[in-house]
Write an enzyme that holds these catalytic residues in place. Structure first.
Site, PDB file in Angstrom:
ATOM      1  N   ASP A  67     -33.434  -0.751 -92.949  1.00 53.70           N
ATOM      2  CA  ASP A  67     -33.603  -0.033 -94.208  1.00 53.70           C
ATOM      3  C   ASP A  67     -32.778   1.252 -94.272  1.00 53.70           C
ATOM      4  O   ASP A  67     -32.202   1.677 -93.263  1.00 53.70           O
ATOM      5  CB  ASP A  67     -35.092   0.285 -94.444  1.00 53.70           C
ATOM      6  CG  ASP A  67     -35.798   0.824 -93.195  1.00 53.70           C
ATOM      7  OD1 ASP A  67     -35.120   1.218 -92.235  1.00 53.70           O
ATOM      8  OD2 ASP A  67     -37.048   0.842 -93.193  1.00 53.70           O
ATOM      9  N   ASP A 136     -49.577   2.487 -93.210  1.00 54.53           N
ATOM     10  CA  ASP A 136     -50.156   1.595 -94.229  1.00 54.53           C
ATOM     11  C   ASP A 136     -49.792   0.126 -93.970  1.00 54.53           C
ATOM     12  O   ASP A 136     -50.006  -0.727 -94.818  1.00 54.53           O
ATOM     13  CB  ASP A 136     -49.708   2.025 -95.630  1.00 54.53           C
ATOM     14  CG  ASP A 136     -48.184   1.987 -95.801  1.00 54.53           C
ATOM     15  OD1 ASP A 136     -47.479   1.593 -94.850  1.00 54.53           O
ATOM     16  OD2 ASP A 136     -47.704   2.341 -96.895  1.00 54.53           O
ATOM     17  N   HIS A 138     -46.671  -0.996 -93.359  1.00 52.46           N
ATOM     18  CA  HIS A 138     -45.321  -1.420 -93.777  1.00 52.46           C
ATOM     19  C   HIS A 138     -44.436  -1.707 -92.570  1.00 52.46           C
ATOM     20  O   HIS A 138     -44.605  -1.116 -91.503  1.00 52.46           O
ATOM     21  CB  HIS A 138     -44.675  -0.415 -94.741  1.00 52.46           C
ATOM     22  CG  HIS A 138     -44.243   0.899 -94.169  1.00 52.46           C
ATOM     23  ND1 HIS A 138     -44.803   2.094 -94.529  1.00 52.46           N
ATOM     24  CD2 HIS A 138     -43.272   1.206 -93.272  1.00 52.46           C
ATOM     25  CE1 HIS A 138     -44.202   3.082 -93.900  1.00 52.46           C
ATOM     26  NE2 HIS A 138     -43.277   2.570 -93.115  1.00 52.46           N
ATOM     27  N   GLU A 143     -43.569  -2.090 -98.413  1.00 51.25           N
ATOM     28  CA  GLU A 143     -44.841  -1.403 -98.636  1.00 51.25           C
ATOM     29  C   GLU A 143     -45.922  -2.387 -99.103  1.00 51.25           C
ATOM     30  O   GLU A 143     -45.606  -3.472 -99.617  1.00 51.25           O
ATOM     31  CB  GLU A 143     -44.647  -0.326 -99.719  1.00 51.25           C
ATOM     32  CG  GLU A 143     -43.745   0.834 -99.303  1.00 51.25           C
ATOM     33  CD  GLU A 143     -44.480   1.883 -98.462  1.00 51.25           C
ATOM     34  OE1 GLU A 143     -45.391   1.536 -97.691  1.00 51.25           O
ATOM     35  OE2 GLU A 143     -44.107   3.072 -98.580  1.00 51.25           O
TER      36      GLU A 143
END
Ligand code: GLP
Length: 236
Positions: A67, A136, A138, A143
């Site tokens: 990313d 979370d 990810h 996400e």
């Protein structure tokens, strides 16, 4: 899935580096999927050390990163391109022209995403994908969502991710709100997956991701369906 718990960041890093080194020795012209964040820094250092000792040759390998922040130039100190140069690429003999990181400054981001997937496909896919995990759930910057997104895509970062990543910037306001991330498709098609995580704060999300329901609300949970996943967790 292999879930290995160790008692130090150093052991986690050494074990991860050994698995990456094994991949390189087994197939020197391999495609390594690489990750950023604080989790892999120690593993990268161990790979650099092995390279300096003359034990590891990256000259035939290719890397594709997960990313990049939208809007950050590769020269920006907090860009993931810059992170990779500083923490690995500048210190090993992986040819820079075969290190791929999405371009967060591309004028046409949709096209950049399509071309990133086409590049991964033309390389024959990823042999070993290294992953961290966000608080979370990810992976890369995939996400929590109401569906798993397969292709490389532009994502709006969640508040908790912006907060967690603010430690790398001067202030939370400076954290980019969007990123380009490899999607779940290329990650799941990787032949091997190695996820590393450390610290007590990651314990709950690892429990949910690897022993809970498979749900796009916890993107990493999809890894339960992958045939070759190793998780290395250090509680400290
Ligand atoms: C970022 C990256 C992820 C990484 C995560 C966890 O959000 N995009 O690839 O896994 O941070 O980072 P850390 O290892 O610092 O906890």
């Amino acid at each position: 899935m292999k879930f290995i718990t160790v008692d130090s960041y150093e052991k986690m890093s050494r074990m991860a580096a050994n698995l990456i080194a094994a991949q390189l020795l087994l197939k020197p012209a391999c495609v390594l999927g690489l990750a950023t964040g604080s989790s892999p820094v120690g593993a990268y250092q161990a790979l650099i050390d092995a390279h300096r000792r003359g034990e590891l040759d990256f000259s035939e390998a290719t890397s594709v990163n997960l990313d990049e922040y939208v809007g950050l130039d590769g020269a920006h100190p907090q860009s993931y391109r810059s992170f990779m140069n500083t923490n690995l690429f500048d210190h090993v003999n992986l040819p820079k022209e075969r290190t791929f990181v999405p371009d967060g400054r591309a004028a046409d981001l949709e096209r950049e995403c399509r071309e990133y997937d086409a590049r991964i496909a033309s390389l024959g896919g990823i042999d070993l994908q290294l992953l961290g995990i966000g608080l979370d759930g990810h992976i890369g910057f995939n996400e929590p969502d109401d569906r798993f997104l397969k292709p490389t895509h532009v994502v709006r970062l969640h508040e908790s991710t912006i907060r967690a990543n603010a430690r790398f910037f001067d202030s939370e306001d400076e954290v980019p709100r969007q990123a380009v991330t490899m999607g779940m498709g290329a990650i799941m098609q990787a032949r091997k997956i190695l996820l590393i995580a450390n610290g007590a704060a990651k314990k709950d999300i690892l429990q949910k991701a690897f022993f809970g329901d498979v749900t796009p609300q916890v993107p990493a949970s999809l890894l339960q369906l992958h045939p070759d996943v190793t998780v290395i967790y250090s509680e400290v």
